[in-house]
Write a protein that holds these residues in place. Structure first.
Motif, mmCIF file in Angstrom:
data_model
loop_
_atom_site.group_PDB
_atom_site.id
_atom_site.type_symbol
_atom_site.label_atom_id
_atom_site.label_comp_id
_atom_site.label_asym_id
_atom_site.label_seq_id
_atom_site.Cartn_x
_atom_site.Cartn_y
_atom_site.Cartn_z
ATOM 1 N N MET A 1 7.447 -19.266 -8.798
ATOM 2 C CA MET A 1 6.486 -18.580 -9.635
ATOM 3 C C MET A 1 6.254 -17.166 -9.084
ATOM 4 S SD MET A 1 2.835 -19.968 -10.767
ATOM 5 C CE MET A 1 1.636 -18.906 -11.455
ATOM 6 N N LYS A 2 6.047 -16.212 -9.969
ATOM 7 C CA LYS A 2 5.830 -14.824 -9.578
ATOM 8 C C LYS A 2 4.357 -14.450 -9.751
ATOM 9 C CE LYS A 2 10.444 -13.429 -10.912
ATOM 10 N NZ LYS A 2 11.222 -12.597 -11.813
ATOM 11 N N ARG A 3 3.912 -13.535 -8.909
ATOM 12 C CA ARG A 3 2.548 -13.011 -8.988
ATOM 13 C C ARG A 3 2.603 -11.510 -9.185
ATOM 14 N NH1 ARG A 3 -0.136 -14.098 -3.557
ATOM 15 N NH2 ARG A 3 1.920 -13.594 -2.817
ATOM 16 N N LYS A 4 1.652 -10.974 -9.920
ATOM 17 C CA LYS A 4 1.502 -9.524 -10.075
ATOM 18 C C LYS A 4 0.331 -9.086 -9.210
ATOM 19 C CE LYS A 4 3.316 -7.599 -14.183
ATOM 20 N NZ LYS A 4 3.049 -6.889 -15.405
ATOM 21 N N GLU A 25 5.493 -7.023 -7.811
ATOM 22 C CA GLU A 25 5.850 -8.337 -8.317
ATOM 23 C C GLU A 25 6.367 -9.126 -7.120
ATOM 24 O OE1 GLU A 25 8.928 -10.131 -11.510
ATOM 25 O OE2 GLU A 25 7.789 -8.345 -12.085
ATOM 26 N N CYS A 26 5.710 -10.240 -6.804
ATOM 27 C CA CYS A 26 6.012 -11.006 -5.600
ATOM 28 C C CYS A 26 6.269 -12.462 -5.930
ATOM 29 C CB CYS A 26 4.836 -10.962 -4.628
ATOM 30 S SG CYS A 26 4.434 -9.364 -4.025
ATOM 31 N N LYS A 27 7.002 -13.113 -5.030
ATOM 32 C CA LYS A 27 7.131 -14.564 -5.073
ATOM 33 C C LYS A 27 5.894 -15.168 -4.414
ATOM 34 C CE LYS A 27 12.137 -15.003 -4.787
ATOM 35 N NZ LYS A 27 13.225 -15.545 -3.956
ATOM 36 N N ILE A 32 8.393 -9.417 -1.692
ATOM 37 C CA ILE A 32 8.202 -8.405 -2.728
ATOM 38 C C ILE A 32 9.509 -8.231 -3.491
ATOM 39 C CG2 ILE A 32 7.674 -5.992 -3.183
ATOM 40 C CD1 ILE A 32 5.922 -6.032 -0.704
ATOM 41 N N LEU A 33 9.455 -8.452 -4.789
ATOM 42 C CA LEU A 33 10.639 -8.322 -5.638
ATOM 43 C C LEU A 33 10.760 -6.930 -6.239
ATOM 44 C CD1 LEU A 33 10.305 -11.717 -7.513
ATOM 45 C CD2 LEU A 33 11.749 -11.207 -5.553
ATOM 46 N N LYS A 34 9.619 -6.360 -6.642
ATOM 47 C CA LYS A 34 9.638 -5.064 -7.317
ATOM 48 C C LYS A 34 8.361 -4.303 -6.986
ATOM 49 C CE LYS A 34 9.388 -5.059 -11.847
ATOM 50 N NZ LYS A 34 9.700 -5.124 -13.280
ATOM 51 N N GLU A 35 8.493 -2.997 -6.792
ATOM 52 C CA GLU A 35 7.357 -2.121 -6.524
ATOM 53 C C GLU A 35 7.422 -0.948 -7.489
ATOM 54 O OE1 GLU A 35 5.904 0.859 -2.971
ATOM 55 O OE2 GLU A 35 7.078 -0.908 -2.454
ATOM 56 N N ASP A 48 -2.973 -10.787 -10.614
ATOM 57 C CA ASP A 48 -3.370 -12.012 -9.922
ATOM 58 C C ASP A 48 -4.174 -11.697 -8.663
ATOM 59 O OD1 ASP A 48 -2.007 -13.755 -11.744
ATOM 60 O OD2 ASP A 48 -0.136 -13.105 -10.821
ATOM 61 N N GLU A 49 -3.849 -10.574 -8.000
ATOM 62 C CA GLU A 49 -4.566 -10.157 -6.795
ATOM 63 C C GLU A 49 -4.698 -8.641 -6.797
ATOM 64 O OE1 GLU A 49 -2.664 -11.506 -3.230
ATOM 65 O OE2 GLU A 49 -2.517 -13.560 -3.959
ATOM 66 N N VAL A 50 -5.716 -8.139 -6.088
ATOM 67 C CA VAL A 50 -5.902 -6.702 -5.915
ATOM 68 C C VAL A 50 -6.064 -6.447 -4.418
ATOM 69 C CG1 VAL A 50 -7.359 -4.708 -6.430
ATOM 70 C CG2 VAL A 50 -7.004 -6.451 -8.166
ATOM 71 N N TRP A 51 -5.217 -5.559 -3.868
ATOM 72 C CA TRP A 51 -5.267 -5.177 -2.465
ATOM 73 C C TRP A 51 -5.638 -3.709 -2.371
ATOM 74 C CZ3 TRP A 51 0.267 -7.071 -0.862
ATOM 75 C CH2 TRP A 51 0.330 -8.458 -0.966
ATOM 76 N N GLU A 52 -6.304 -3.314 -1.275
ATOM 77 C CA GLU A 52 -6.664 -1.913 -1.095
ATOM 78 C C GLU A 52 -6.426 -1.481 0.346
ATOM 79 O OE1 GLU A 52 -10.251 1.239 -1.965
ATOM 80 O OE2 GLU A 52 -10.734 -0.877 -1.823
ATOM 81 N N ASN A 53 -5.927 -0.265 0.503
ATOM 82 C CA ASN A 53 -5.819 0.388 1.801
ATOM 83 C C ASN A 53 -6.528 1.721 1.655
ATOM 84 O OD1 ASN A 53 -4.527 2.465 3.656
ATOM 85 N ND2 ASN A 53 -3.856 0.543 4.554
#
Length: 79
Positions: A1-4, A25-27, A32-35, A48-53
């Protein structure tokens, strides 16, 4: 399954600098499959998730850590 995943690169020391947005797009195992860099901030919650730096780094490869943002407005409800 993939996650965005939405990655937000911002600068906490210089708030006048614009934030950069990346879509990943990650497994499920974290590979990481695509950036894809986004031209403008997304408007609808479709991630599906939000990350911040907030260290002011120019791209994702120079960042050392990310913070997961729970219940972010761009995260899918019920994700």
């Amino acid at each position: 399954m993939k996650r965005k995943i939405l990655v937000i690169l911002s600068n906490r020391l210089n708030r006048s600098q614009k934030a950069r947005f990346l879509e990943l797009e990650c497994k499920n195992d974290g590979t990481i499959l695509k950036e894809v860099p986004l031209r403008r901030p997304p408007r609808e919650p479709r991630y599906d998730e939000v990350w911040e730096n907030d260290d002011g780094k120019p791209n994702m490869s120079t960042c050392h850590r990310f913070k997961r943002k729970y219940r972010h407005r761009l995260e899918k409800p019920g994700a």
